[in-house]
Design a protein around this motif. Structure first.
Motif, PDB file in Angstrom:
ATOM      1  N   GLU A  14       0.839  -1.195   0.000  1.00 19.35           N
ATOM      2  CA  GLU A  14       0.000   0.000   0.000  1.00 19.35           C
ATOM      3  C   GLU A  14       0.877   1.249   0.000  1.00 19.35           C
ATOM      4  O   GLU A  14       1.698   1.440   0.903  1.00 19.35           O
ATOM      5  CB  GLU A  14      -0.899   0.021   1.236  1.00 19.35           C
ATOM      6  N   PRO A  15       0.727   2.139  -0.999  1.00 17.92           N
ATOM      7  CA  PRO A  15       1.527   3.365  -1.009  1.00 17.92           C
ATOM      8  C   PRO A  15       1.078   4.317   0.099  1.00 17.92           C
ATOM      9  O   PRO A  15      -0.120   4.592   0.238  1.00 17.92           O
ATOM     10  CB  PRO A  15       1.264   3.954  -2.392  1.00 17.92           C
ATOM     11  N   GLU A  21       9.542   9.620  -5.095  1.00 14.94           N
ATOM     12  CA  GLU A  21       9.168   8.252  -5.450  1.00 14.94           C
ATOM     13  C   GLU A  21       8.134   7.756  -4.450  1.00 14.94           C
ATOM     14  O   GLU A  21       7.972   8.313  -3.363  1.00 14.94           O
ATOM     15  CB  GLU A  21      10.400   7.346  -5.425  1.00 14.94           C
ATOM     16  N   SER A  22       7.430   6.718  -4.829  1.00 14.95           N
ATOM     17  CA  SER A  22       6.411   6.160  -3.953  1.00 14.95           C
ATOM     18  C   SER A  22       7.051   5.233  -2.931  1.00 14.95           C
ATOM     19  O   SER A  22       7.928   4.435  -3.260  1.00 14.95           O
ATOM     20  CB  SER A  22       5.374   5.390  -4.783  1.00 14.95           C
ATOM     21  N   ILE A  23       6.623   5.361  -1.670  1.00 15.64           N
ATOM     22  CA  ILE A  23       7.106   4.497  -0.594  1.00 15.64           C
ATOM     23  C   ILE A  23       5.905   3.745  -0.046  1.00 15.64           C
ATOM     24  O   ILE A  23       4.908   4.356   0.387  1.00 15.64           O
ATOM     25  CB  ILE A  23       7.787   5.308   0.534  1.00 15.64           C
ATOM     26  N   ASP A  24       5.969   2.416  -0.064  1.00 13.69           N
ATOM     27  CA  ASP A  24       4.845   1.633   0.445  1.00 13.69           C
ATOM     28  C   ASP A  24       5.082   1.266   1.906  1.00 13.69           C
ATOM     29  O   ASP A  24       6.147   1.499   2.482  1.00 13.69           O
ATOM     30  CB  ASP A  24       4.582   0.394  -0.413  1.00 13.69           C
ATOM     31  N   ARG A  25       4.061   0.675   2.531  1.00 17.82           N
ATOM     32  CA  ARG A  25       4.142   0.363   3.957  1.00 17.82           C
ATOM     33  C   ARG A  25       5.260  -0.631   4.263  1.00 17.82           C
ATOM     34  O   ARG A  25       5.928  -0.517   5.300  1.00 17.82           O
ATOM     35  CB  ARG A  25       2.812  -0.215   4.456  1.00 17.82           C
ATOM     36  N   GLY A  26       5.446  -1.575   3.377  1.00 20.14           N
ATOM     37  CA  GLY A  26       6.492  -2.560   3.618  1.00 20.14           C
ATOM     38  C   GLY A  26       7.865  -1.910   3.695  1.00 20.14           C
ATOM     39  O   GLY A  26       8.664  -2.223   4.599  1.00 20.14           O
ATOM     40  N   ARG A  27       8.146  -1.002   2.787  1.00 22.48           N
ATOM     41  CA  ARG A  27       9.442  -0.321   2.804  1.00 22.48           C
ATOM     42  C   ARG A  27       9.572   0.562   4.038  1.00 22.48           C
ATOM     43  O   ARG A  27      10.639   0.615   4.662  1.00 22.48           O
ATOM     44  CB  ARG A  27       9.622   0.508   1.534  1.00 22.48           C
ATOM     45  N   LEU A  28       8.492   1.270   4.398  1.00 26.78           N
ATOM     46  CA  LEU A  28       8.554   2.139   5.571  1.00 26.78           C
ATOM     47  C   LEU A  28       8.762   1.311   6.836  1.00 26.78           C
ATOM     48  O   LEU A  28       9.568   1.689   7.702  1.00 26.78           O
ATOM     49  CB  LEU A  28       7.269   2.966   5.679  1.00 26.78           C
ATOM     50  N   ARG A  29       8.059   0.203   6.962  1.00 23.44           N
ATOM     51  CA  ARG A  29       8.237  -0.654   8.137  1.00 23.44           C
ATOM     52  C   ARG A  29       9.690  -1.109   8.258  1.00 23.44           C
ATOM     53  O   ARG A  29      10.276  -1.091   9.346  1.00 23.44           O
ATOM     54  CB  ARG A  29       7.325  -1.877   8.053  1.00 23.44           C
ATOM     55  N   LYS A  30      10.285  -1.516   7.131  1.00 25.58           N
ATOM     56  CA  LYS A  30      11.670  -1.990   7.141  1.00 25.58           C
ATOM     57  C   LYS A  30      12.616  -0.868   7.557  1.00 25.58           C
ATOM     58  O   LYS A  30      13.535  -1.072   8.371  1.00 25.58           O
ATOM     59  CB  LYS A  30      12.035  -2.510   5.747  1.00 25.58           C
ATOM     60  N   LEU A  31      12.396   0.333   7.024  1.00 21.09           N
ATOM     61  CA  LEU A  31      13.278   1.450   7.331  1.00 21.09           C
ATOM     62  C   LEU A  31      13.160   1.848   8.807  1.00 21.09           C
ATOM     63  O   LEU A  31      14.172   2.124   9.465  1.00 21.09           O
ATOM     64  CB  LEU A  31      12.939   2.642   6.432  1.00 21.09           C
ATOM     65  N   VAL A  32      11.940   1.870   9.339  1.00 19.48           N
ATOM     66  CA  VAL A  32      11.757   2.212  10.757  1.00 19.48           C
ATOM     67  C   VAL A  32      12.461   1.192  11.646  1.00 19.48           C
ATOM     68  O   VAL A  32      13.126   1.549  12.629  1.00 19.48           O
ATOM     69  CB  VAL A  32      10.262   2.303  11.101  1.00 19.48           C
ATOM     70  N   SER A  33      12.356  -0.089  11.307  1.00 21.96           N
ATOM     71  CA  SER A  33      13.031  -1.130  12.092  1.00 21.96           C
ATOM     72  C   SER A  33      14.538  -0.967  12.040  1.00 21.96           C
ATOM     73  O   SER A  33      15.235  -1.148  13.057  1.00 21.96           O
ATOM     74  CB  SER A  33      12.632  -2.516  11.579  1.00 21.96           C
TER      75      SER A  33
END
Length: 458
Positions: A14-15, A21-33
């Motif tokens: 989900e964007p 660029e578009s950042i989806d929830r999966g990428r954001l979760r990984k970056l926060v971790s």
């Protein structure tokens, strides 16, 4: 505060953000971790404190969420602050760590930066003495500025409040965010609300009119623009704007919207400007998102406002200020807004009439004239100083005759005050006009008359 549940949960594809660029929830979760692990490796523990001094960026977003996910306190330090102001913030609060950009942030009209970050431990840093999750500075970092704390429960309540505001963007919308995420509108109304509801928050690469229009043209879903009136005014001045079929709404905060701007924008774009009223201390307090009740607003869900001696008061069970409660700002469960206003007894609608104290709005950013004046008074050679706002910030000074001039004073202020706080002009007078009781006169017309009189040939 359950960061995963409130802001990161949802389909991985989900964007949720668009910063170039578009950042989806999966990428954001990984970056926060990843940022949480880096903070942990640096020595951050639950109950610790971190100053986040980053420009608008994916790094800023990831670090704020990572600090909260770590159970620590996030202190937001505006990236536009001078080194002097940043040091003042650190001295006042003694955070254990500061997160800074890996390289200097440049470009005044950039909506966001593609920047790395560095986590730096601070000597003498200590765990916070209060349970606040968020610390913000209301109008600056020195002089009379206020240090404001908000608990996790308070932030969660405000996020929920946004979901109950009729017409505020949520799932299926794109939110073009122009307000700074260091400030409460951009942080909670923009970032946290979007992550919580499933709206996609978009930050333009450039915040001039061309950059904003390009972002609106490229919209792929019904779009709401959120910013301050001065930013919206840029678009209202475009004589022949392009077709914007997905442009649905504008929401502004930070200052009152002039009638001329409201009317010209509606004529240009067929879109009403909605209005929000709030404070760093409490978030959104009253709204007219759909632009139906102008100039009146409706109290935001869960808030109670009343008027005492012409001042708007907000019910708030505890003082938001760090340190001893100031009875002139908060007392007996009521927050003194220092805004003039009225509340209609039959409808409950609120009308904001303007400031009662020295705080003014410059481009939607709050500036305390007392802070500017105190800083100016410390400049070499200055014996008297008065700062007023008359369409722009003006400074009037008297000097000791030792050779200091306006240019030297302006250089001094550049080192100590962010650009939006600095006076548009510094005027040197032989002496500042005073009342019969010896108090300096703060009327802009009188001060300017004195300036023009001093410059007239004898």
């Amino acid at each position: 505060m359950d960061v995963d549940e409130l802001f990161l949960a949802g389909p991985a594809d989900e964007p949720v953000l668009r910063l170039g660029e578009s950042i989806d929830r999966g990428r954001l979760r990984k970056l926060v971790s990843e940022r949480q692990q880096q903070l942990r490796d640096s020595g951050l523990h639950t109950g610790g404190s971190v100053a986040v001094h980053l420009p608008p960026s994916l790094e800023f977003i990831a670090h704020v969420l990572a600090v909260w996910k770590s159970g620590a306190q996030a202190i937001l330090v505006d990236h536009r602050f001078t080194e002097f102001e940043v040091n003042s913030c650190v001295e006042r609060l003694s955070p254990q760590f500061i997160v800074e950009p890996a390289e200097p942030a440049t470009g005044m009209m950039r909506g966001f930066r593609d920047t790395g970050s560095v986590i730096r431990p601070l000597e003498g840093g200590r765990a916070p003495e209060t349970g606040h999750a968020l610390i913000q500075f209301s109008s600056g970092s020195t002089g009379p500025s206020k240090v404001i704390g908000r608990t996790a429960a308070d932030l969660v309540a405000e996020v929920e409040r946004y979901t109950r505001i009729d017409g505020f963007p949520g799932a299926g919308h794109q939110v073009v965010m122009l307000a700074s995420m260091t400030n409460v509108l951009g942080l909670v109304g923009g970032l946290l609300n979007s992550l919580h509801t499933g709206a996609e928050m978009v930050i333009p690469r450039h915040t001039g009119k061309d950059g904003i229009l390009r972002t609106l043209v490229e919209a792929t879903a019904p779009t709401v623009l959120i910013g301050v009136p001065s930013q919206v005014d840029l678009l209202a001045r475009v004589a022949d704007p392009p077709a914007l079929p997905l442009f649905r709404r504008v929401i502004t905060g930070g200052e009152l919207v002039r009638d001329a701007l409201w009317n010209s924008f509606a004529q240009r774009y067929g879109v009403r400007i909605g209005t929000m009223y709030g404070m760093t201390e409490a978030g959104v307090m009253a709204v007219d998102v759909l632009g139906e009740h102008r100039p009146a607003l409706l109290p935001a869900p869960g808030h109670e406002l009343r008027v005492e001696n012409g001042e708007l008061m907000l019910r708030q069970p505890a003082s938001p200020y760090l340190g001893d409660p100031d009875p002139t700002r908060w007392s007996d469960g009521w927050l003194h807004t220092r805004d003039a206003g009225t509340v209609d007894a039959s409808t409950g609608r609120v009308t904001v009439l303007g400031r009662l104290d020295s705080q003014v709005s410059v481009g939607g950013l709050k500036v305390d004239l007392n802070e500017v004046e105190q800083t100016l008074a410390g400049a070499p050679g200055v014996t008297e100083a008065v700062v007023v706002h008359d369409g722009a910030i003006q400074a009037f000074v008297a000097l000791d005759g030792a050779g200091t001039g306006a240019a030297e004073i302006e250089a001094y202020l550049r080192q100590r005050l962010a650009g939006y706080k600095r006076p548009r002009a510094v005027y040197v007078l032989p002496a500042l006009p005073r009342t019969s009781s010896g108090k300096p006169i703060r009327n802009a017309a009188t001060l300017n008359a004195s300036r023009l009189g001093a410059a007239a040939p004898s």
